[in-house]
Design a protein around this motif. Structure first.
Motif, PDB file in Angstrom:
ATOM      1  N   ASP A 183     -78.769 -25.642  95.034  1.00  0.00           N
ATOM      2  CA  ASP A 183     -79.040 -26.783  94.158  1.00  0.00           C
ATOM      3  C   ASP A 183     -77.822 -27.706  94.126  1.00  0.00           C
ATOM      4  O   ASP A 183     -76.709 -27.281  93.814  1.00  0.00           O
ATOM      5  CB  ASP A 183     -79.348 -26.307  92.732  1.00  0.00           C
ATOM      6  N   GLY A 184     -78.037 -28.970  94.471  1.00  0.00           N
ATOM      7  CA  GLY A 184     -76.965 -29.952  94.450  1.00  0.00           C
ATOM      8  C   GLY A 184     -76.115 -29.977  95.702  1.00  0.00           C
ATOM      9  O   GLY A 184     -75.234 -30.827  95.829  1.00  0.00           O
ATOM     10  N   ILE A 185     -76.355 -29.053  96.635  1.00  0.00           N
ATOM     11  CA  ILE A 185     -75.579 -29.017  97.876  1.00  0.00           C
ATOM     12  C   ILE A 185     -76.275 -29.908  98.901  1.00  0.00           C
ATOM     13  O   ILE A 185     -77.448 -29.709  99.204  1.00  0.00           O
ATOM     14  CB  ILE A 185     -75.463 -27.581  98.441  1.00  0.00           C
ATOM     15  N   PRO A 186     -75.610 -30.915  99.464  1.00  0.00           N
ATOM     16  CA  PRO A 186     -76.256 -31.800 100.446  1.00  0.00           C
ATOM     17  C   PRO A 186     -76.758 -31.026 101.662  1.00  0.00           C
ATOM     18  O   PRO A 186     -76.074 -30.134 102.175  1.00  0.00           O
ATOM     19  CB  PRO A 186     -75.138 -32.778 100.832  1.00  0.00           C
TER      20      PRO A 186
ATOM     21  N   ASP B 245     -76.951 -31.883 104.658  1.00  0.00           N
ATOM     22  CA  ASP B 245     -76.213 -32.082 105.910  1.00  0.00           C
ATOM     23  C   ASP B 245     -74.967 -31.218 106.025  1.00  0.00           C
ATOM     24  O   ASP B 245     -74.296 -31.231 107.064  1.00  0.00           O
ATOM     25  CB  ASP B 245     -75.865 -33.561 106.122  1.00  0.00           C
ATOM     26  N   VAL B 246     -74.627 -30.445 104.985  1.00  0.00           N
ATOM     27  CA  VAL B 246     -73.505 -29.509 105.106  1.00  0.00           C
ATOM     28  C   VAL B 246     -73.996 -28.064 105.178  1.00  0.00           C
ATOM     29  O   VAL B 246     -73.191 -27.124 105.142  1.00  0.00           O
ATOM     30  CB  VAL B 246     -72.492 -29.669 103.947  1.00  0.00           C
ATOM     31  N   VAL B 247     -75.327 -27.897 105.285  1.00  0.00           N
ATOM     32  CA  VAL B 247     -75.916 -26.557 105.339  1.00  0.00           C
ATOM     33  C   VAL B 247     -76.511 -26.321 106.723  1.00  0.00           C
ATOM     34  O   VAL B 247     -77.262 -27.153 107.241  1.00  0.00           O
ATOM     35  CB  VAL B 247     -77.024 -26.413 104.272  1.00  0.00           C
ATOM     36  N   ASP B 248     -76.161 -25.191 107.336  1.00  0.00           N
ATOM     37  CA  ASP B 248     -76.777 -24.814 108.598  1.00  0.00           C
ATOM     38  C   ASP B 248     -78.292 -24.673 108.392  1.00  0.00           C
ATOM     39  O   ASP B 248     -78.719 -24.026 107.432  1.00  0.00           O
ATOM     40  CB  ASP B 248     -76.190 -23.484 109.074  1.00  0.00           C
ATOM     41  N   PRO B 249     -79.119 -25.272 109.245  1.00  0.00           N
ATOM     42  CA  PRO B 249     -80.573 -25.193 109.073  1.00  0.00           C
ATOM     43  C   PRO B 249     -81.104 -23.762 109.005  1.00  0.00           C
ATOM     44  O   PRO B 249     -82.122 -23.509 108.362  1.00  0.00           O
ATOM     45  CB  PRO B 249     -81.128 -25.929 110.301  1.00  0.00           C
ATOM     46  N   ASP B 250     -80.394 -22.834 109.636  1.00  0.00           N
ATOM     47  CA  ASP B 250     -80.817 -21.433 109.619  1.00  0.00           C
ATOM     48  C   ASP B 250     -80.164 -20.632 108.502  1.00  0.00           C
ATOM     49  O   ASP B 250     -80.300 -19.399 108.439  1.00  0.00           O
ATOM     50  CB  ASP B 250     -80.526 -20.779 110.971  1.00  0.00           C
TER      51      ASP B 250
ATOM     52  N   LYS C 277     -66.747 -27.875 100.805  1.00  0.00           N
ATOM     53  CA  LYS C 277     -65.939 -29.010 100.353  1.00  0.00           C
ATOM     54  C   LYS C 277     -65.855 -30.000 101.504  1.00  0.00           C
ATOM     55  O   LYS C 277     -66.319 -29.706 102.617  1.00  0.00           O
ATOM     56  CB  LYS C 277     -64.530 -28.551  99.928  1.00  0.00           C
ATOM     57  N   LEU C 278     -65.300 -31.168 101.262  1.00  0.00           N
ATOM     58  CA  LEU C 278     -65.092 -32.135 102.335  1.00  0.00           C
ATOM     59  C   LEU C 278     -63.600 -32.368 102.491  1.00  0.00           C
ATOM     60  O   LEU C 278     -62.894 -32.592 101.500  1.00  0.00           O
ATOM     61  CB  LEU C 278     -65.800 -33.455 102.029  1.00  0.00           C
ATOM     62  N   ILE C 279     -63.128 -32.281 103.731  1.00  0.00           N
ATOM     63  CA  ILE C 279     -61.706 -32.479 104.029  1.00  0.00           C
ATOM     64  C   ILE C 279     -61.606 -33.559 105.098  1.00  0.00           C
ATOM     65  O   ILE C 279     -62.226 -33.449 106.161  1.00  0.00           O
ATOM     66  CB  ILE C 279     -61.054 -31.182 104.536  1.00  0.00           C
ATOM     67  N   THR C 280     -60.844 -34.602 104.822  1.00  0.00           N
ATOM     68  CA  THR C 280     -60.685 -35.702 105.773  1.00  0.00           C
ATOM     69  C   THR C 280     -59.278 -35.682 106.361  1.00  0.00           C
ATOM     70  O   THR C 280     -58.337 -35.147 105.769  1.00  0.00           O
ATOM     71  CB  THR C 280     -60.935 -37.055 105.093  1.00  0.00           C
ATOM     72  N   THR C 281     -59.146 -36.272 107.539  1.00  0.00           N
ATOM     73  CA  THR C 281     -57.833 -36.377 108.193  1.00  0.00           C
ATOM     74  C   THR C 281     -57.414 -37.839 108.257  1.00  0.00           C
ATOM     75  O   THR C 281     -58.205 -38.701 108.648  1.00  0.00           O
ATOM     76  CB  THR C 281     -57.881 -35.777 109.609  1.00  0.00           C
TER      77      THR C 281
ATOM     78  N   ILE D 131     -70.681 -31.408  95.722  1.00  0.00           N
ATOM     79  CA  ILE D 131     -71.776 -31.486  94.756  1.00  0.00           C
ATOM     80  C   ILE D 131     -71.734 -32.831  94.043  1.00  0.00           C
ATOM     81  O   ILE D 131     -70.694 -33.233  93.510  1.00  0.00           O
ATOM     82  CB  ILE D 131     -71.701 -30.343  93.733  1.00  0.00           C
ATOM     83  N   GLU D 132     -72.855 -33.508  94.032  1.00  0.00           N
ATOM     84  CA  GLU D 132     -72.947 -34.800  93.350  1.00  0.00           C
ATOM     85  C   GLU D 132     -72.692 -34.611  91.860  1.00  0.00           C
ATOM     86  O   GLU D 132     -73.147 -33.643  91.249  1.00  0.00           O
ATOM     87  CB  GLU D 132     -74.341 -35.394  93.571  1.00  0.00           C
ATOM     88  N   GLY D 133     -71.932 -35.537  91.298  1.00  0.00           N
ATOM     89  CA  GLY D 133     -71.634 -35.465  89.882  1.00  0.00           C
ATOM     90  C   GLY D 133     -70.266 -34.880  89.573  1.00  0.00           C
ATOM     91  O   GLY D 133     -69.794 -34.970  88.440  1.00  0.00           O
ATOM     92  N   VAL D 134     -69.620 -34.275  90.571  1.00  0.00           N
ATOM     93  CA  VAL D 134     -68.247 -33.786  90.405  1.00  0.00           C
ATOM     94  C   VAL D 134     -67.317 -34.842  90.995  1.00  0.00           C
ATOM     95  O   VAL D 134     -67.427 -35.193  92.169  1.00  0.00           O
ATOM     96  CB  VAL D 134     -68.042 -32.426  91.097  1.00  0.00           C
ATOM     97  N   SER D 135     -66.417 -35.361  90.185  1.00  0.00           N
ATOM     98  CA  SER D 135     -65.549 -36.457  90.616  1.00  0.00           C
ATOM     99  C   SER D 135     -64.457 -35.959  91.553  1.00  0.00           C
ATOM    100  O   SER D 135     -63.984 -34.830  91.424  1.00  0.00           O
ATOM    101  CB  SER D 135     -64.891 -37.123  89.402  1.00  0.00           C
TER     102      SER D 135
END
Length: 326
Positions: free
Chosen positions: A107-110, A112-117, A124-128, A284-288
């Motif tokens: 619930d609330g997890i996008p 596109d960050v979940v393996d279809p299987d 989390k998201l980490i950028t470079t 998760i949407e809603g967490v700043s």
């Protein structure tokens, strides 16, 4: 037999007996910094006090080599993986090394960050982007192209994909962009840029003033800045690479219940809020996001063909090593 009699009496009285909590020990293989993982385990144990968590931590590339050697030998002590490389997770999935978890709490997890299987899940998201020493640099870089200048490249350090999973993703992403490609790295190398090992070597060199600029994952730079180091961080306007640090259960774990509990907790709002406190973008949407970070929707995320990256992985590492050593 006393506990069975008490349970039966509770059922007759209309009460529901409490479900047993996960217990026992699990081993987590991770690329997340050791001091952060100590805090993670401490918070996890508030919700799951009967699970003992052992941590093995190293860079993703070394961790994958260790896993492959253990699989070849017949078994690994790892129950859970938490690594900064969805491509490596995909390879493990393709090799039938991961356990599907169809009932993971998403619930609330996008999507596109979940393996279809449902074998691995982004946490989390980490950028470079670019870190620089504020005592050595007057005009902050704004783009990747700013690193091409000889006076900048000559004082630039970056992590190596031979050690860091985040660097695997970043180098592979940059190599796929028509405006950068391997010509970008050839130019940096020709002008004196160097590679360390992981991102930790980058922040240490820039914070100490050994190098003026670095390519690095954002939370290490921003955490160092918050701790008083003379550094600042730029999310380049041309775009950033991104990773999701997925978590997965190793197929063959001897404590699946506790391993599932660890995955459940990693996907919880509590864990997301802790990630923010450690300097990560939440998923998760809603967490700043952490203070001082831009809104995620304001960033340009560079596109990545994961299948192509997986196919090119060894060639990318060899080409990088030819340019910067290994």
């Amino acid at each position: 037999m006393k506990h069975l009699r008490n349970a039966a009496l509770a059922l007759l009285a209309g009460a529901t007996p409490a479900l047993a909590q996960p217990s026992g020990a699990i081993t987590v293989y991770t690329s997340q910094p050791q001091e952060q993982m100590a805090t993670v385990v401490q918070a996890f144990n508030k919700d799951y006090p009967d699970v003992q968590v052992e941590i093995f931590r190293t860079g993703t590339t070394e961790l994958m080599s260790k896993l492959q050697a253990e699989f070849t030998a017949g078994a690994t002590p790892a129950d859970v993986l938490l690594i900064a490389d969805a491509v490596a997770m995909t390879q493990l999935k393709n090799d039938d090394r991961l356990l599907a978890y169809a009932d993971a709490p998403l619930d609330g997890i996008p999507a596109d960050v979940v393996d279809p299987d449902k074998t691995f899940f982004g946490t989390k998201l980490i950028t470079t982007g670019i870190v620089y020493n504020t005592g050595m640099v007057q005009d902050a870089p704004a783009s990747w192209d700013d690193l091409r200048a000889p006076e900048v490249a000559g004082s630039l350090i970056m992590p190596s994909p031979l050690y860091s999973g985040a660097a695997v993703i970043h180098v592979g992403t940059m190599a796929q962009q028509p405006e950068f490609g391997w010509g970008f790295y050839e130019e940096l190398a020709a002008n004196g840029a160097v590679a360390g090992q992981g991102n930790g070597t980058v922040i240490e060199a820039v914070a100490r003033g050994e190098k003026a600029y670095g390519i690095i994952i954002e939370y290490m730079a921003m955490n160092a800045k918050a701790d008083g180091s003379p550094v600042d961080f730029v999310w380049p306007d041309q775009g950033v690479s991104a990773i999701t640090q997925p978590v997965a259960i190793v197929k063959g774990t001897d404590n699946e219940e506790a391993a599932r509990a660890f995955v459940d907790w990693q996907l919880s709002k509590t864990a997301q809020e802790q990630s923010v406190a450690q300097g990560y973008f939440p998923i998760i949407e809603g967490v700043s996001p952490p203070e001082g970070y831009p809104a995620l929707d304001s960033l340009k995320i560079l596109p990545l063909d994961a299948a192509r990256l997986m196919a090119d992985d060894q060639a990318n590492k060899e080409q990088f090593a030819d340019l910067f050593g290994g």
